[in-house]
Design a protein around this motif. Sequence first.
Motif, short mmCIF file in Angstrom:
data_model
loop_
_atom_site.label_atom_id
_atom_site.label_comp_id
_atom_site.label_asym_id
_atom_site.label_seq_id
_atom_site.Cartn_x
_atom_site.Cartn_y
_atom_site.Cartn_z
N ILE A 122 0.83 -1.20 0.00
CA ILE A 122 0.00 0.00 0.00
C ILE A 122 0.87 1.26 0.00
O ILE A 122 1.94 1.30 0.61
CB ILE A 122 -0.95 -0.02 1.22
CG1 ILE A 122 -1.98 1.10 1.14
CG2 ILE A 122 -0.17 0.04 2.53
CD1 ILE A 122 -3.10 0.94 2.15
N ASN A 123 0.40 2.29 -0.71
CA ASN A 123 1.14 3.55 -0.85
C ASN A 123 0.44 4.64 -0.04
O ASN A 123 -0.61 5.15 -0.44
CB ASN A 123 1.21 3.93 -2.33
CG ASN A 123 2.19 5.06 -2.60
OD1 ASN A 123 2.89 5.53 -1.69
ND2 ASN A 123 2.24 5.53 -3.83
N ILE A 124 1.02 5.01 1.10
CA ILE A 124 0.40 5.98 2.01
C ILE A 124 1.32 7.17 2.19
O ILE A 124 2.52 7.01 2.43
CB ILE A 124 0.11 5.34 3.40
CG1 ILE A 124 -0.73 4.07 3.27
CG2 ILE A 124 -0.59 6.35 4.31
CD1 ILE A 124 -0.89 3.32 4.57
N TRP A 125 0.73 8.37 2.09
CA TRP A 125 1.44 9.60 2.43
C TRP A 125 0.75 10.27 3.61
O TRP A 125 -0.49 10.34 3.64
CB TRP A 125 1.43 10.59 1.26
CG TRP A 125 2.35 10.26 0.12
CD1 TRP A 125 2.95 9.06 -0.13
CD2 TRP A 125 2.73 11.15 -0.93
NE1 TRP A 125 3.69 9.13 -1.27
CE2 TRP A 125 3.58 10.41 -1.80
CE3 TRP A 125 2.45 12.46 -1.24
CZ2 TRP A 125 4.15 10.96 -2.94
CZ3 TRP A 125 3.01 13.02 -2.38
CH2 TRP A 125 3.86 12.28 -3.21
N LEU A 126 1.52 10.73 4.56
CA LEU A 126 0.98 11.62 5.59
C LEU A 126 1.00 13.03 5.01
O LEU A 126 2.00 13.47 4.44
CB LEU A 126 1.81 11.52 6.87
CG LEU A 126 1.89 10.14 7.50
CD1 LEU A 126 2.70 10.20 8.81
CD2 LEU A 126 0.51 9.56 7.76
N ASP A 127 -0.10 13.76 5.17
CA ASP A 127 -0.27 14.98 4.39
C ASP A 127 -0.83 16.11 5.24
O ASP A 127 -1.39 15.88 6.33
CB ASP A 127 -1.22 14.68 3.22
CG ASP A 127 -1.23 15.77 2.17
OD1 ASP A 127 -0.17 16.36 1.92
OD2 ASP A 127 -2.31 16.03 1.60
N GLU A 128 -0.70 17.32 4.73
CA GLU A 128 -1.33 18.48 5.35
C GLU A 128 -2.53 18.87 4.51
O GLU A 128 -2.42 19.06 3.29
CB GLU A 128 -0.35 19.65 5.41
CG GLU A 128 -0.94 20.91 6.02
CD GLU A 128 0.05 22.06 6.06
OE1 GLU A 128 -0.31 23.13 6.59
OE2 GLU A 128 1.18 21.90 5.55
N LYS A 129 -3.68 18.98 5.13
CA LYS A 129 -4.89 19.35 4.39
C LYS A 129 -4.89 20.86 4.18
O LYS A 129 -4.85 21.63 5.14
CB LYS A 129 -6.15 18.93 5.14
CG LYS A 129 -7.43 19.19 4.35
CD LYS A 129 -8.65 18.69 5.12
CE LYS A 129 -9.91 18.83 4.28
NZ LYS A 129 -10.23 20.25 4.00
N LEU A 130 -4.93 21.26 2.92
CA LEU A 130 -4.99 22.67 2.58
C LEU A 130 -6.40 23.02 2.16
O LEU A 130 -6.96 22.40 1.24
CB LEU A 130 -4.00 22.99 1.44
CG LEU A 130 -2.53 22.69 1.75
CD1 LEU A 130 -1.68 22.95 0.51
CD2 LEU A 130 -2.04 23.54 2.92
N ASP A 131 -7.01 23.95 2.85
CA ASP A 131 -8.37 24.33 2.53
C ASP A 131 -8.41 25.10 1.21
O ASP A 131 -7.59 25.99 0.96
CB ASP A 131 -8.97 25.21 3.64
CG ASP A 131 -9.13 24.43 4.93
OD1 ASP A 131 -9.44 23.23 4.83
OD2 ASP A 131 -8.94 25.01 6.01
N THR A 132 -9.38 24.73 0.36
CA THR A 132 -9.56 25.43 -0.91
C THR A 132 -10.19 26.78 -0.66
O THR A 132 -11.22 26.87 0.02
CB THR A 132 -10.46 24.60 -1.85
OG1 THR A 132 -9.90 23.30 -1.99
CG2 THR A 132 -10.58 25.27 -3.21
N PRO A 133 -9.61 27.86 -1.17
CA PRO A 133 -10.20 29.18 -0.93
C PRO A 133 -11.57 29.30 -1.58
O PRO A 133 -11.81 28.70 -2.63
CB PRO A 133 -9.19 30.14 -1.58
CG PRO A 133 -8.44 29.31 -2.57
CD PRO A 133 -8.40 27.93 -2.00
N PRO A 134 -12.48 30.03 -0.97
CA PRO A 134 -13.83 30.17 -1.55
C PRO A 134 -13.78 30.92 -2.86
O PRO A 134 -12.87 31.75 -3.08
CB PRO A 134 -14.58 30.98 -0.47
CG PRO A 134 -13.52 31.72 0.26
CD PRO A 134 -12.32 30.82 0.26
#
Length: 208
Positions: A186-198
Amino acid sequence: MRTNTKISILILLILTIIGCQNSAKKVPMLIKKDFGKWEKENDSLGVELGHAGFDNWIDLLNRTGSIACNDSIPKITLKTDNQIKTVYFRNPCWENFACILIKEKNTIKIHNDSIGKYHEDLYPLDSLTSILRRDIKNNGKNPMLSDSPEKLLIYISYDKNGFENLPNTLNKLTQSYELITNKTDINIWLDEKLDTPPPPPPKELGEI
C-alpha cells in the motif's frame, strides 16, 4: 510403600506435562507484517516516527519530511496481543522536488474520520473498504477512479490537533487493503490538508 511413591511420582509427572501444555497454549504466536515496504528495501532504512510524542500534526509531518530527506523511510509500528504491524510511509523529500504531478483520480484522501474523492461528497471511515475496492478494482474503466492499483495513493491528514485516531485509521486501512488485494504494498502519504479558498463573489450587473 514403594508402589505408592511410584504412583505419586507418575501423577506428578502427568500433571507437570499437562500444565506445560496448557501454558504453551496460552502464549499467542506473534505475527509480523510490513505494509508499504518495497521488496528490496532493507529494514534498517525504516525510522520510527514515535507519533505519540508529538504535540500537533504539523510537527509530525515535519519529522516525516526530515526522515525522508535523510534517505530513510518513516514508519509507525502498531502492536496488538498477536500481531506486530509496521506501516511505512512513502512521503518524498520535498527538498528534492519542485512538484510531483499526481492525478486526483488516483488518490483517496482520509481527513480526520472522513474519506474523500475529489469529485464526490465525503464518506464516513466505515465506508473505507468499499471505497478502496472501487478504485483498486477499477483498472481504468471509470475515468473518475484510479487508473490501476499500482498508481493508487492514499493521503492521511488531520487537523492541527487531535490525531489520536491515527493508529486506528492505519489498522483499518491496512486490513481493508490486504483483504481486497491479498498484498501489503500500500502507498500511504501523511499529508497536510490545505483548505480550498472560496470562489470570488459574483459580479454585479454592469460591473466590468
